[in-house]
Write a protein that holds these residues in place. Structure first.
Motif, PDB file in Angstrom:
ATOM      1  N   TRP A  32       0.889  -1.620   0.497  1.00 22.90           N
ATOM      2  CA  TRP A  32      -0.274   0.574  -0.140  1.00 22.90           C
ATOM      3  C   TRP A  32       0.934   1.246  -0.016  1.00 22.90           C
ATOM      4  O   TRP A  32       1.594   1.619   0.456  1.00 22.90           O
ATOM      5  CB  TRP A  32      -1.038  -0.076   1.465  1.00 22.90           C
ATOM      6  CG  TRP A  32      -2.304  -1.278   1.461  1.00 22.90           C
ATOM      7  CD1 TRP A  32      -1.649  -2.006   1.742  1.00 22.90           C
ATOM      8  CD2 TRP A  32      -2.960  -0.925   0.971  1.00 22.90           C
ATOM      9  NE1 TRP A  32      -3.334  -3.309   1.652  1.00 22.90           N
ATOM     10  CE2 TRP A  32      -3.502  -2.589   1.077  1.00 22.90           C
ATOM     11  CE3 TRP A  32      -4.196  -0.391   0.090  1.00 22.90           C
ATOM     12  CZ2 TRP A  32      -4.639  -2.737   0.098  1.00 22.90           C
ATOM     13  CZ3 TRP A  32      -5.395  -0.561  -0.225  1.00 22.90           C
ATOM     14  CH2 TRP A  32      -5.962  -1.708  -0.299  1.00 22.90           C
ATOM     15  N   LYS A  45      -3.307   3.462  -1.806  1.00 21.47           N
ATOM     16  CA  LYS A  45      -3.089   2.696  -3.483  1.00 21.47           C
ATOM     17  C   LYS A  45      -2.750   1.434  -3.186  1.00 21.47           C
ATOM     18  O   LYS A  45      -1.336   1.212  -3.089  1.00 21.47           O
ATOM     19  CB  LYS A  45      -2.952   3.168  -4.715  1.00 21.47           C
ATOM     20  CG  LYS A  45      -3.524   2.716  -5.986  1.00 21.47           C
ATOM     21  CD  LYS A  45      -3.817   3.519  -7.118  1.00 21.47           C
ATOM     22  CE  LYS A  45      -4.334   4.838  -7.371  1.00 21.47           C
ATOM     23  NZ  LYS A  45      -3.645   4.852  -8.220  1.00 21.47           N
ATOM     24  N   HIS A  46      -3.104   0.687  -3.858  1.00 25.25           N
ATOM     25  CA  HIS A  46      -2.718  -1.181  -3.242  1.00 25.25           C
ATOM     26  C   HIS A  46      -1.700  -1.511  -4.930  1.00 25.25           C
ATOM     27  O   HIS A  46      -2.075  -0.432  -6.540  1.00 25.25           O
ATOM     28  CB  HIS A  46      -3.616  -1.943  -3.383  1.00 25.25           C
ATOM     29  CG  HIS A  46      -3.087  -3.140  -2.747  1.00 25.25           C
ATOM     30  ND1 HIS A  46      -2.001  -4.197  -3.761  1.00 25.25           N
ATOM     31  CD2 HIS A  46      -3.229  -4.313  -1.704  1.00 25.25           C
ATOM     32  CE1 HIS A  46      -1.769  -5.358  -3.477  1.00 25.25           C
ATOM     33  NE2 HIS A  46      -2.027  -5.340  -1.770  1.00 25.25           N
ATOM     34  N   GLU A  91      -5.595  -2.018  -9.055  1.00 21.87           N
ATOM     35  CA  GLU A  91      -5.313  -1.120  -8.067  1.00 21.87           C
ATOM     36  C   GLU A  91      -6.332  -0.813  -6.764  1.00 21.87           C
ATOM     37  O   GLU A  91      -7.000   0.380  -7.022  1.00 21.87           O
ATOM     38  CB  GLU A  91      -4.567   0.541  -8.388  1.00 21.87           C
ATOM     39  CG  GLU A  91      -3.211  -0.296  -9.001  1.00 21.87           C
ATOM     40  CD  GLU A  91      -2.799   1.120  -9.530  1.00 21.87           C
ATOM     41  OE1 GLU A  91      -1.207   1.259 -10.026  1.00 21.87           O
ATOM     42  OE2 GLU A  91      -3.484   2.326  -9.808  1.00 21.87           O
ATOM     43  N   ILE A 119      -8.629   0.761  -3.564  1.00 20.18           N
ATOM     44  CA  ILE A 119      -7.881   1.889  -2.879  1.00 20.18           C
ATOM     45  C   ILE A 119      -8.278   1.684  -1.497  1.00 20.18           C
ATOM     46  O   ILE A 119      -9.204   0.559  -1.265  1.00 20.18           O
ATOM     47  CB  ILE A 119      -8.127   3.313  -3.272  1.00 20.18           C
ATOM     48  CG1 ILE A 119      -9.842   2.756  -3.356  1.00 20.18           C
ATOM     49  CG2 ILE A 119      -7.806   2.972  -4.401  1.00 20.18           C
ATOM     50  CD1 ILE A 119     -10.810   3.974  -2.920  1.00 20.18           C
ATOM     51  N   THR A 176     -12.525  -1.811  -4.474  1.00 18.05           N
ATOM     52  CA  THR A 176     -11.811  -3.149  -5.676  1.00 18.05           C
ATOM     53  C   THR A 176     -12.624  -4.105  -6.570  1.00 18.05           C
ATOM     54  O   THR A 176     -13.924  -3.944  -5.725  1.00 18.05           O
ATOM     55  CB  THR A 176     -10.551  -4.071  -5.394  1.00 18.05           C
ATOM     56  OG1 THR A 176      -9.840  -4.403  -6.195  1.00 18.05           O
ATOM     57  CG2 THR A 176     -11.231  -5.156  -4.139  1.00 18.05           C
TER      58      THR A 176
END
Length: 181
Positions: free
Chosen positions: A42, A61-62, A75, A77, A157
């Motif tokens: 993250w 954000k991943h 991605e 969040i 997601t």
């Protein structure tokens, strides 16, 4: 040796990036406490204090997650939106004010609040799905009202990637608190 030094520098810099004392939300809500998901997946991508007419935003954000389709990456969040509000409403009323105003048709289910699903005594948490551009999203929404501050936590997601980040998102909400105990 060089890898060890580089890894140490990265970990040190990451610690600075996520240090809560430097975040705008901590200046607006001094009692706020939370833990980021473990690991380095993250990244902090937004830290904006509230301004007149705008909410404060803290967003993570991943790193991209590859999916089964060719060239598909997503991605996820985690976003925390916060604002000053009237002290006369509670978390349920606050959630009603926002859950119905989303740009997509939400299917939501209230799952609970403190202590099972949230770290804050003044909270409600929802499991949510919605479809955007023919893609289903799985979302966790949490609403907290504490000390004249309204907080909305959005963990979003696409449904296909949700199992990969669900526990991290639930842990974030479970560890998030604006309360003074």
């Amino acid at each position: 040796m060089i890898r060890t030094i580089v890894a140490f520098i990265f970990i040190f810099i990451s610690g600075l990036t996520y240090g809560q004392s430097n975040l705008a939300i901590k200046k607006e809500i001094p009692t706020v406490n939370f833990e980021l998901p473990k690991g380095i997946e993250w990244d902090l991508v937004m830290d904006v204090p509230p301004e007149p007419g705008n909410k404060g935003v803290l967003m993570f954000k991943h790193k991209p997650i590859e999916l089964s389709c060719a060239d598909c990456k997503v991605e996820p969040i985690i976003a925390v939106l916060y604002e000053s509000i009237s002290d006369s409403i509670d978390a349920v009323e606050y959630s009603v004010n926002y859950i119905g105003t989303k740009p997509y048709q939400l299917v939501h289910k209230l799952i609970g609040g403190f202590p099972d699903y949230s770290g804050d005594q003044h909270s409600v948490v929802f499991d949510v799905t919605y479809v955007r551009e023919e893609v289903e999203h799985s979302v966790l929404l949490a609403y907290i009202v504490c000390n004249d501050i309204g907080i909305e936590i959005i963990c979003d997601t696409i449904t296909e990637a949700f199992p990969k980040v669900e526990q991290q998102m639930r842990d974030f909400i479970r560890n998030f608190s604006a309360d003074e105990y």
